[in-house]
Scaffold this active site. Structure first.
Site, PDB file in Angstrom:
ATOM      1  N   ASN A   7      36.782  44.611  40.625  1.00  0.00           N
ATOM      2  CA  ASN A   7      36.178  44.047  39.409  1.00  0.00           C
ATOM      3  C   ASN A   7      35.359  42.835  39.823  1.00  0.00           C
ATOM      4  O   ASN A   7      35.902  41.765  40.079  1.00  0.00           O
ATOM      5  CB  ASN A   7      37.291  43.639  38.423  1.00  0.00           C
ATOM      6  CG  ASN A   7      36.732  42.951  37.183  1.00  0.00           C
ATOM      7  OD1 ASN A   7      35.531  42.998  36.932  1.00  0.00           O
ATOM      8  ND2 ASN A   7      37.603  42.304  36.426  1.00  0.00           N
ATOM      9  N   TRP A   8      34.041  43.032  39.882  1.00  0.00           N
ATOM     10  CA  TRP A   8      33.172  41.942  40.361  1.00  0.00           C
ATOM     11  C   TRP A   8      32.834  40.936  39.271  1.00  0.00           C
ATOM     12  O   TRP A   8      32.143  39.947  39.532  1.00  0.00           O
ATOM     13  CB  TRP A   8      31.883  42.530  40.959  1.00  0.00           C
ATOM     14  CG  TRP A   8      32.113  43.205  42.278  1.00  0.00           C
ATOM     15  CD1 TRP A   8      33.224  43.074  43.075  1.00  0.00           C
ATOM     16  CD2 TRP A   8      31.236  44.103  42.971  1.00  0.00           C
ATOM     17  NE1 TRP A   8      33.084  43.833  44.215  1.00  0.00           N
ATOM     18  CE2 TRP A   8      31.868  44.475  44.174  1.00  0.00           C
ATOM     19  CE3 TRP A   8      29.977  44.624  42.688  1.00  0.00           C
ATOM     20  CZ2 TRP A   8      31.288  45.343  45.091  1.00  0.00           C
ATOM     21  CZ3 TRP A   8      29.391  45.496  43.604  1.00  0.00           C
ATOM     22  CH2 TRP A   8      30.037  45.843  44.786  1.00  0.00           C
ATOM     23  N   LYS A   9      33.234  41.221  38.054  1.00  0.00           N
ATOM     24  CA  LYS A   9      32.958  40.299  36.938  1.00  0.00           C
ATOM     25  C   LYS A   9      31.466  39.939  36.918  1.00  0.00           C
ATOM     26  O   LYS A   9      30.634  40.780  37.244  1.00  0.00           O
ATOM     27  CB  LYS A   9      33.860  39.064  37.041  1.00  0.00           C
ATOM     28  CG  LYS A   9      35.320  39.438  37.284  1.00  0.00           C
ATOM     29  CD  LYS A   9      36.245  38.279  37.180  1.00  0.00           C
ATOM     30  CE  LYS A   9      37.659  38.724  37.539  1.00  0.00           C
ATOM     31  NZ  LYS A   9      38.664  37.715  37.293  1.00  0.00           N
ATOM     32  N   HIS A  93      40.452  43.613  29.375  1.00  0.00           N
ATOM     33  CA  HIS A  93      40.670  42.567  30.391  1.00  0.00           C
ATOM     34  C   HIS A  93      40.956  41.241  29.688  1.00  0.00           C
ATOM     35  O   HIS A  93      40.362  40.951  28.644  1.00  0.00           O
ATOM     36  CB  HIS A  93      39.434  42.451  31.292  1.00  0.00           C
ATOM     37  CG  HIS A  93      39.689  41.625  32.514  1.00  0.00           C
ATOM     38  ND1 HIS A  93      39.706  40.254  32.477  1.00  0.00           N
ATOM     39  CD2 HIS A  93      39.994  41.970  33.794  1.00  0.00           C
ATOM     40  CE1 HIS A  93      39.984  39.797  33.697  1.00  0.00           C
ATOM     41  NE2 HIS A  93      40.167  40.815  34.508  1.00  0.00           N
ATOM     42  N   GLU A  95      39.989  38.351  30.232  1.00  0.00           N
ATOM     43  CA  GLU A  95      38.810  37.495  30.004  1.00  0.00           C
ATOM     44  C   GLU A  95      38.035  37.964  28.773  1.00  0.00           C
ATOM     45  O   GLU A  95      37.462  37.153  28.043  1.00  0.00           O
ATOM     46  CB  GLU A  95      37.927  37.477  31.266  1.00  0.00           C
ATOM     47  CG  GLU A  95      38.584  36.651  32.368  1.00  0.00           C
ATOM     48  CD  GLU A  95      38.211  37.061  33.784  1.00  0.00           C
ATOM     49  OE1 GLU A  95      37.257  37.823  33.965  1.00  0.00           O
ATOM     50  OE2 GLU A  95      38.916  36.616  34.715  1.00  0.00           O
ATOM     51  N   GLU A 163      48.246  42.853  34.506  1.00  0.00           N
ATOM     52  CA  GLU A 163      47.584  41.664  35.038  1.00  0.00           C
ATOM     53  C   GLU A 163      48.095  40.419  34.328  1.00  0.00           C
ATOM     54  O   GLU A 163      47.543  40.035  33.269  1.00  0.00           O
ATOM     55  CB  GLU A 163      46.075  41.774  34.816  1.00  0.00           C
ATOM     56  CG  GLU A 163      45.422  42.929  35.530  1.00  0.00           C
ATOM     57  CD  GLU A 163      43.987  42.601  35.902  1.00  0.00           C
ATOM     58  OE1 GLU A 163      43.663  42.676  37.093  1.00  0.00           O
ATOM     59  OE2 GLU A 163      43.212  42.227  35.016  1.00  0.00           O
ATOM     60  N   GLY A 169      42.892  35.040  39.302  1.00  0.00           N
ATOM     61  CA  GLY A 169      41.971  34.047  39.842  1.00  0.00           C
ATOM     62  C   GLY A 169      42.608  32.715  40.182  1.00  0.00           C
ATOM     63  O   GLY A 169      41.903  31.725  40.391  1.00  0.00           O
ATOM     64  N   SER A 205      45.344  37.909  41.823  1.00  0.00           N
ATOM     65  CA  SER A 205      45.347  37.265  43.139  1.00  0.00           C
ATOM     66  C   SER A 205      45.858  38.182  44.250  1.00  0.00           C
ATOM     67  O   SER A 205      46.584  37.747  45.149  1.00  0.00           O
ATOM     68  CB  SER A 205      46.152  35.962  43.087  1.00  0.00           C
ATOM     69  OG  SER A 205      45.571  35.061  42.164  1.00  0.00           O
ATOM     70  N   GLY A 226      39.986  41.194  41.748  1.00  0.00           N
ATOM     71  CA  GLY A 226      38.849  40.349  41.397  1.00  0.00           C
ATOM     72  C   GLY A 226      38.310  39.652  42.633  1.00  0.00           C
ATOM     73  O   GLY A 226      37.521  40.206  43.407  1.00  0.00           O
TER      74      GLY A 226
HETATM   75  C1  PEP Z   1      40.974  40.401  37.624  1.00  0.00           C
HETATM   76  O1  PEP Z   1      40.214  39.630  37.070  1.00  0.00           O
HETATM   77  O2  PEP Z   1      41.133  41.549  37.175  1.00  0.00           O
HETATM   78  C2  PEP Z   1      41.697  39.937  38.792  1.00  0.00           C
HETATM   79  C3  PEP Z   1      42.766  40.582  39.132  1.00  0.00           C
HETATM   80  O3  PEP Z   1      41.188  38.829  39.438  1.00  0.00           O
HETATM   81  P1  PEP Z   1      41.782  38.141  40.768  1.00  0.00           P
HETATM   82  O4  PEP Z   1      42.027  39.255  41.759  1.00  0.00           O
HETATM   83  O5  PEP Z   1      40.741  37.194  41.210  1.00  0.00           O
HETATM   84  O6  PEP Z   1      43.059  37.473  40.383  1.00  0.00           O
END
Ligand code: PEP
Length: 245
Positions: A7-9, A93, A95, A163, A169, A205, A226
């Site tokens: 997931n590159w956001k 998600h 976010e 998640e 993040g 993470s 992410g």
């Molecule tokens: C995400 O946003 O789906 C995610 C898991 O981010 P990160 O790996 O940076 O925690």
């Protein structure tokens, strides 16, 4: 089957997305048995699709609108995703829930529309820090699952990504014990409530250092990644570790 989903956001230009994919293709991951799915920004989707050529790597979007078309400024429709042969869509998600006020009822509408149109949803659920501190994790997950999967077609291909919001993040991954407990609970809940068994992923993470022990958990079938998915070496290391299991 295990999954590694990037997931590159709101990161990577079209050029950077294609450069990443070119590098990833050199990593010899083609023979791997896990499914690798890249979710770039909307503007990069078509270029990444073209760059995929006959690769086994798949394409996912980070969101979609639930209506077929119309006056929804700034939105992207399912037909637009289908036109470029994008197969997967991340929905719910944290976010999107936090910054764009997407509630379970909207997530549910999107999931059912995505399924009806033969795309595959990746549903994200997870509790925030204060909900975990207050021992509300399972009640939060229950209401997110009930809300998002209302009237779901039982035969649909769907992935559920656990998640925890506090792990996204932050560099603070949930522990194996916490992930195991939740993944087992989700598995049982979906069987009982919806009579479905779906692959459950973990996100929060994930790195090449912590993914090995998590992928060994009984009810974990891969990762939504992410930050670590932005670096091609780190992402391909995770894919290789997942593939060895
Ligand atoms: C995400 O946003 O789906 C995610 C898991 O981010 P990160 O790996 O940076 O925690």
């Amino acid at each position: 089957m295990n999954y590694c989903i990037a997931n590159w956001k709101m990161n990577k230009s079209i050029k950077e997305s294609c450069d990443f994919l070119r590098e990833l293709k050199k990593k010899n991951l083609e023979s791997i048995k896990s499914e690798i799915i890249l979710c770039p920004s909307f503007v990069s989707l078509k270029a990444v699709k073209d760059e995929l050529e006959d690769s086994a790597i798949q394409l996912g979007a980070q969101n979609v609108h639930q209506e077929k078309n119309g006056a929804y400024t700034g939105e992207v429709s399912i037909d637009m995703l289908r036109e470029i042969e994008c197969e997967w869509v991340i929905l719910g998600h944290s976010e999107r829930r936090q910054y764009f006020l997407e509630e379970d009822v909207i997530v549910n509408d999107k999931i059912n529309t995505v399924i009806e149109n033969d795309l595959k949803p990746i549903l994200c659920i997870g509790e925030n820090q204060s909900q975990r501190n207050n021992h509300e994790t399972f009640s939060v997950l229950k209401s997110q699952l009930r809300g998002a999967l209302c009237n779901i077609n039982n035969d649909a291909k769907i992935l559920v990504a656990y998640e925890p919001v506090w792990a996204i993040g932050t560099g603070l991954s949930a522990s194996c014990k916490q992930i195991d407990e939740v993944a087992n609970w989700i598995n049982e809940f979906l069987l009982q409530e919806f009579s479905i068994k779906v692959p459950i992923l973990y996100g929060g993470s994930v790195t090449s250092s912590n993914c090995g022990s998590v992928i060994d958990l009984e009810n974990i079938s891969g990762f939504l990644i992410g930050t670590s998915s932005l670096d091609v070496n780190e992402f391909s290391n995770i894919c290789s570790i997942v593939n060895e299991r």
